[in-house]
Design an enzyme around this catalytic site. Structure first.
Site, PDB file in Angstrom:
ATOM      1  CE  LYS A 193      -8.414   5.283   3.684  1.00  0.00           C
ATOM      2  NZ  LYS A 193      -9.294   4.789   2.626  1.00  0.00           N
ATOM      3  CD  GLN A 209     -12.029   6.313   0.590  1.00  0.00           C
ATOM      4  OE1 GLN A 209     -10.874   6.435   0.987  1.00  0.00           O
ATOM      5  NE2 GLN A 209     -12.847   5.406   1.091  1.00  0.00           N
ATOM      6  CG  ASP A 220      -6.822   0.370  -1.053  1.00  0.00           C
ATOM      7  OD1 ASP A 220      -6.680   0.208   0.175  1.00  0.00           O
ATOM      8  OD2 ASP A 220      -7.514   1.266  -1.551  1.00  0.00           O
TER       9      ASP A 220
END
Ligand code: NDP
Length: 288
Positions: A53, A97, A120
């Site tokens: 990422k 994460q 997200d």
């Protein structure tokens, strides 16, 4: 029949080239897209995802920050960092994460992210907006999966779509997106009776299970579009250590019309749509 491969790397590259142009235009207006990634613990797969990422941000001309914590960090330390990032104008997206260590309340951590930086799309506001078809950050994996239909000119409207898996991050949002796009959607899970019968009806079959090669060739309707979200590491045999999906690719590609490979299918598109959401957040920051 041999299926047409839906190449996630090629599509990701194409989209990211466009993002880079938009990122530079935003930078010229003082809003270079910025993503902060929070990693807790030493999970090997999480470390790879976070590295990918951060690298993807650099390649697309985005600003990024990585905040890594020991597995036994006190949750409040992470919550304080999120509060700081919520107020930081350089940061347009915050990603935690997953999975988090067991002593964390993952929901509380995700809800601590400001809704306008929830790239997200996991916060309740975003989930609700997605359900109602309102503007929101769409969870990156199903968002990426939808891009394959657009790119390959596959009509979704009126199709029978079957999703195997009902998780909050993949199965459920995928069902919403396909429903909004006009498909008739069935969601299967571990309690589903006769999974094969459901799968065989699918014009569009999405596998998001987390079980290597569980969807076999005889579960696929000839000509179906197969989107394989699963990422599994093969534990034994000649391919031990390699990655595979939830679909038995070799058998499925002889039956399906279109299929995403693993690796190189949905995976690169997930990161691409994280960039898309961060870019959108940066663009929104200029208009508010
Ligand atoms: P979860 O474990 O959260 O969900 C798995 C789903 O599969 C559950 O709904 C479960 O049902 C269902 N399931 C399990 N066994 C069966 C079975 N025998 N028959 C039917 N359904 C079953 O996983 P995620 O959704 O988070 O991830 C799914 C896969 O996708 C994983 O391999 C993950 O690594 C991968 N992934 C890939 C991403 C990418 O970028 N390509 C991103 C995110 C995930 P129930 O709800 O009843 O337990």
């Amino acid at each position: 029949m041999t299926a047409q491969i839906l190449d996630g790397n090629a599509l990701a590259q194409k989209l990211r080239a466009g993002f880079k142009v938009r990122a530079e235009a935003l930078a010229a207006q003082g809003a270079r897209p910025g993503l902060a990634v929070i990693l807790v613990g030493e999970n090997a797969a999480s470390q790879v995802y976070v590295r990918n990422k951060v690298n993807a941000c650099a390649q697309a001309g985005f600003y990024s920050e990585k905040h890594a914590y020991a597995p036994d960090v006190v949750p409040q330390v992470v919550l304080d960092k999120i509060a700081e990032l919520n107020a930081d104008p350089k940061i347009h997206g915050i990603l935690v994460q997953l999975p988090l260590p067991k002593h964390f309340n993952a929901d509380a951590v995700l809800e601590a992210i400001a809704p306008q930086k929830d790239v997200d799309g996991f916060r309740a506001e975003n989930v609700g907006a997605l359900m109602q078809g309102k503007r929101c950050f769409i969870p990156c994996t199903p968002y990426g999966a939808m891009k394959f239909f657009e790119e390959a000119g596959i009509t979704v409207k009126g199709k029978e779509a079957v999703i195997v898996g009902r998780s909050n991050i993949v199965g459920k949002p995928m069902a919403m997106l396909l429903m909004h796009a006009g498909a008739t959607v069935t969601v299967c899970h571990s309690q589903t009776r006769d999974l094969k019968a459901h799968c065989l009806r699918a014009d569009i079959l999405v596998a998001a299970i987390g079980k290597a090669k569980m969807i076999t060739g005889d579960m696929i309707k000839p000509g179906a579009v197969v989107i394989d979200v699963g990422i599994n590491r093969i534990s034994e045999g000649p391919d031990a250590g390699k990655l595979c999906g939830d679909v038995d690719f070799a058998a499925a590609k002889e039956v399906a019309g279109f299929i995403t490979p693993v690796p190189g299918g949905v995976g690169p598109m997930t990161i691409t749509m994280l960039l898309a959401n961060t870019l959108e957040s940066a663009e929104r920051s200029l208009s508010t």
